[in-house]
Design a protein around this motif. Structure first.
Motif, PDB file in Angstrom:
ATOM      1  N   TRP A 180       0.860  -1.187   0.000  1.00 39.82           N
ATOM      2  CA  TRP A 180       0.000   0.000   0.000  1.00 39.82           C
ATOM      3  C   TRP A 180       0.892   1.231   0.000  1.00 39.82           C
ATOM      4  O   TRP A 180       1.827   1.336   0.805  1.00 39.82           O
ATOM      5  N   THR A 181       0.595   2.162  -0.913  1.00 46.09           N
ATOM      6  CA  THR A 181       1.369   3.397  -1.008  1.00 46.09           C
ATOM      7  C   THR A 181       0.431   4.586  -1.181  1.00 46.09           C
ATOM      8  O   THR A 181      -0.716   4.432  -1.604  1.00 46.09           O
ATOM      9  N   GLY A 182       0.967   5.771  -0.894  1.00 45.45           N
ATOM     10  CA  GLY A 182       0.176   6.978  -1.048  1.00 45.45           C
ATOM     11  C   GLY A 182       0.115   7.473  -2.481  1.00 45.45           C
ATOM     12  O   GLY A 182      -0.834   8.155  -2.865  1.00 45.45           O
ATOM     13  N   THR A 183       1.119   7.092  -3.291  1.00 45.24           N
ATOM     14  CA  THR A 183       1.158   7.535  -4.690  1.00 45.24           C
ATOM     15  C   THR A 183       1.505   6.357  -5.600  1.00 45.24           C
ATOM     16  O   THR A 183       2.114   5.374  -5.163  1.00 45.24           O
ATOM     17  N   ILE A 184       1.133   6.490  -6.854  1.00 44.99           N
ATOM     18  CA  ILE A 184       1.488   5.468  -7.845  1.00 44.99           C
ATOM     19  C   ILE A 184       3.002   5.420  -8.020  1.00 44.99           C
ATOM     20  O   ILE A 184       3.589   4.342  -8.148  1.00 44.99           O
ATOM     21  N   ASP A 188      -5.053  -1.505  -7.488  1.00 42.89           N
ATOM     22  CA  ASP A 188      -6.306  -0.771  -7.286  1.00 42.89           C
ATOM     23  C   ASP A 188      -6.126   0.242  -6.166  1.00 42.89           C
ATOM     24  O   ASP A 188      -5.038   0.394  -5.621  1.00 42.89           O
ATOM     25  N   LYS A 189      -7.176   0.944  -5.861  1.00 44.55           N
ATOM     26  CA  LYS A 189      -7.153   1.880  -4.747  1.00 44.55           C
ATOM     27  C   LYS A 189      -8.048   1.317  -3.656  1.00 44.55           C
ATOM     28  O   LYS A 189      -9.215   1.017  -3.890  1.00 44.55           O
ATOM     29  N   ASP A 190      -7.481   1.140  -2.472  1.00 43.25           N
ATOM     30  CA  ASP A 190      -8.215   0.580  -1.354  1.00 43.25           C
ATOM     31  C   ASP A 190      -9.278   1.590  -0.911  1.00 43.25           C
ATOM     32  O   ASP A 190      -8.937   2.692  -0.479  1.00 43.25           O
ATOM     33  N   PRO A 191     -10.557   1.243  -1.038  1.00 48.65           N
ATOM     34  CA  PRO A 191     -11.611   2.209  -0.723  1.00 48.65           C
ATOM     35  C   PRO A 191     -11.707   2.567   0.759  1.00 48.65           C
ATOM     36  O   PRO A 191     -12.202   3.639   1.105  1.00 48.65           O
ATOM     37  N   ASP A 192     -11.207   1.703   1.636  1.00 54.32           N
ATOM     38  CA  ASP A 192     -11.304   1.960   3.065  1.00 54.32           C
ATOM     39  C   ASP A 192     -10.270   2.963   3.560  1.00 54.32           C
ATOM     40  O   ASP A 192     -10.560   3.792   4.417  1.00 54.32           O
ATOM     41  N   ILE A 193      -9.056   2.872   3.032  1.00 58.40           N
ATOM     42  CA  ILE A 193      -7.986   3.741   3.543  1.00 58.40           C
ATOM     43  C   ILE A 193      -7.441   4.691   2.479  1.00 58.40           C
ATOM     44  O   ILE A 193      -6.501   5.434   2.742  1.00 58.40           O
ATOM     45  N   LYS A 194      -7.979   4.622   1.276  1.00 62.23           N
ATOM     46  CA  LYS A 194      -7.628   5.561   0.199  1.00 62.23           C
ATOM     47  C   LYS A 194      -6.153   5.500  -0.202  1.00 62.23           C
ATOM     48  O   LYS A 194      -5.569   6.495  -0.597  1.00 62.23           O
ATOM     49  N   LEU A 195      -5.546   4.323  -0.081  1.00 59.45           N
ATOM     50  CA  LEU A 195      -4.177   4.119  -0.539  1.00 59.45           C
ATOM     51  C   LEU A 195      -4.192   3.214  -1.766  1.00 59.45           C
ATOM     52  O   LEU A 195      -5.102   2.410  -1.948  1.00 59.45           O
ATOM     53  N   TYR A 196      -3.171   3.363  -2.598  1.00 63.52           N
ATOM     54  CA  TYR A 196      -3.023   2.444  -3.732  1.00 63.52           C
ATOM     55  C   TYR A 196      -2.524   1.111  -3.210  1.00 63.52           C
ATOM     56  O   TYR A 196      -1.644   1.058  -2.338  1.00 63.52           O
ATOM     57  N   ARG A 197      -3.080   0.034  -3.762  1.00 63.91           N
ATOM     58  CA  ARG A 197      -2.683  -1.317  -3.354  1.00 63.91           C
ATOM     59  C   ARG A 197      -2.180  -2.069  -4.570  1.00 63.91           C
ATOM     60  O   ARG A 197      -2.864  -2.189  -5.586  1.00 63.91           O
ATOM     61  N   TYR A 198      -0.965  -2.577  -4.458  1.00 60.65           N
ATOM     62  CA  TYR A 198      -0.369  -3.404  -5.500  1.00 60.65           C
ATOM     63  C   TYR A 198      -0.221  -4.793  -4.900  1.00 60.65           C
ATOM     64  O   TYR A 198       0.556  -4.996  -3.962  1.00 60.65           O
ATOM     65  N   ALA A 199      -0.995  -5.748  -5.378  1.00 57.60           N
ATOM     66  CA  ALA A 199      -0.947  -7.120  -4.880  1.00 57.60           C
ATOM     67  C   ALA A 199      -0.317  -8.006  -5.943  1.00 57.60           C
ATOM     68  O   ALA A 199      -0.686  -7.931  -7.113  1.00 57.60           O
ATOM     69  N   ARG A 200       0.651  -8.810  -5.531  1.00 56.06           N
ATOM     70  CA  ARG A 200       1.298  -9.737  -6.471  1.00 56.06           C
ATOM     71  C   ARG A 200       1.415 -11.101  -5.809  1.00 56.06           C
ATOM     72  O   ARG A 200       1.678 -11.207  -4.619  1.00 56.06           O
ATOM     73  N   ARG A 201       1.215 -12.124  -6.622  1.00 56.21           N
ATOM     74  CA  ARG A 201       1.344 -13.505  -6.137  1.00 56.21           C
ATOM     75  C   ARG A 201       2.582 -14.146  -6.738  1.00 56.21           C
ATOM     76  O   ARG A 201       2.880 -13.954  -7.917  1.00 56.21           O
ATOM     77  N   TYR A 202       3.239 -14.924  -5.892  1.00 58.49           N
ATOM     78  CA  TYR A 202       4.485 -15.585  -6.277  1.00 58.49           C
ATOM     79  C   TYR A 202       4.388 -17.060  -5.905  1.00 58.49           C
ATOM     80  O   TYR A 202       3.736 -17.422  -4.933  1.00 58.49           O
ATOM     81  N   ARG A 203       5.094 -17.881  -6.682  1.00 57.10           N
ATOM     82  CA  ARG A 203       5.108 -19.325  -6.417  1.00 57.10           C
ATOM     83  C   ARG A 203       6.546 -19.837  -6.525  1.00 57.10           C
ATOM     84  O   ARG A 203       7.311 -19.410  -7.376  1.00 57.10           O
ATOM     85  N   ALA A 204       6.842 -20.780  -5.640  1.00 62.29           N
ATOM     86  CA  ALA A 204       8.140 -21.453  -5.696  1.00 62.29           C
ATOM     87  C   ALA A 204       7.935 -22.932  -5.462  1.00 62.29           C
ATOM     88  O   ALA A 204       7.051 -23.335  -4.707  1.00 62.29           O
ATOM     89  N   ASN A 205       8.738 -23.710  -6.125  1.00 66.79           N
ATOM     90  CA  ASN A 205       8.790 -25.153  -5.882  1.00 66.79           C
ATOM     91  C   ASN A 205      10.150 -25.433  -5.255  1.00 66.79           C
ATOM     92  O   ASN A 205      11.188 -25.147  -5.848  1.00 66.79           O
ATOM     93  N   LYS A 206      10.121 -25.977  -4.068  1.00 66.88           N
ATOM     94  CA  LYS A 206      11.351 -26.204  -3.313  1.00 66.88           C
ATOM     95  C   LYS A 206      11.530 -27.688  -3.048  1.00 66.88           C
ATOM     96  O   LYS A 206      10.561 -28.411  -2.830  1.00 66.88           O
ATOM     97  N   GLU A 207      12.775 -28.119  -3.045  1.00 66.62           N
ATOM     98  CA  GLU A 207      13.072 -29.506  -2.703  1.00 66.62           C
ATOM     99  C   GLU A 207      13.115 -29.654  -1.190  1.00 66.62           C
ATOM    100  O   GLU A 207      13.520 -28.757  -0.475  1.00 66.62           O
ATOM    101  N   ILE A 208      12.672 -30.812  -0.733  1.00 68.49           N
ATOM    102  CA  ILE A 208      12.711 -31.140   0.689  1.00 68.49           C
ATOM    103  C   ILE A 208      13.835 -32.143   0.884  1.00 68.49           C
ATOM    104  O   ILE A 208      13.907 -33.157   0.190  1.00 68.49           O
ATOM    105  N   GLU A 209      14.696 -31.884   1.843  1.00 65.97           N
ATOM    106  CA  GLU A 209      15.761 -32.825   2.138  1.00 65.97           C
ATOM    107  C   GLU A 209      15.247 -33.888   3.098  1.00 65.97           C
ATOM    108  O   GLU A 209      14.682 -33.578   4.148  1.00 65.97           O
TER     109      GLU A 209
END
Length: 95
Positions: free
Chosen positions: A39-43, A70-91
């Motif tokens: 969440w940030t105040g500016t783009i 998008d812009k969070d309507p509750d707090i009026k901040l810009y929200r940048y949401a990103r999803r990440y995935r990793a596949n890790k080996e288990i020892e």
């Protein structure tokens, strides 16, 4: 505690994790999905911070696969949401 005067803010959530590889009925890998919300105040602020998050996640072998801005309507901040995935080996120790 999401308040405009505390921006920028980052939240990290594990969305899902599960075993994804097996050898002789033993798990040898795990898949992990994480969402990072910024969440940030500016783009401009979001454009400066997001590449840093992307580099950090890439250095940990996470690939970005979804995003929303998008812009969070509750707090009026810009929200940048990103999803990440990793596949890790288990020892596994067969002692």
């Amino acid at each position: 505690d999401q308040k405009v005067d505390q921006a920028p803010m980052i939240r990290i959530n594990e969305l899902e994790s599960y075993r994804n590889a097996y050898e002789d009925d033993q798990a040898t890998g795990i898949s992990v999905d994480i969402q990072i919300d910024l969440w940030t105040g500016t783009i401009k602020e979001a454009q400066e911070i997001q590449p840093i998050i992307d580099r950090l996640m890439a250095s940990a072998d996470y690939q970005q696969y979804a995003s929303a801005f998008d812009k969070d309507p509750d707090i009026k901040l810009y929200r940048y949401a990103r999803r990440y995935r990793a596949n890790k080996e288990i020892e596994i120790n067969f002692s």
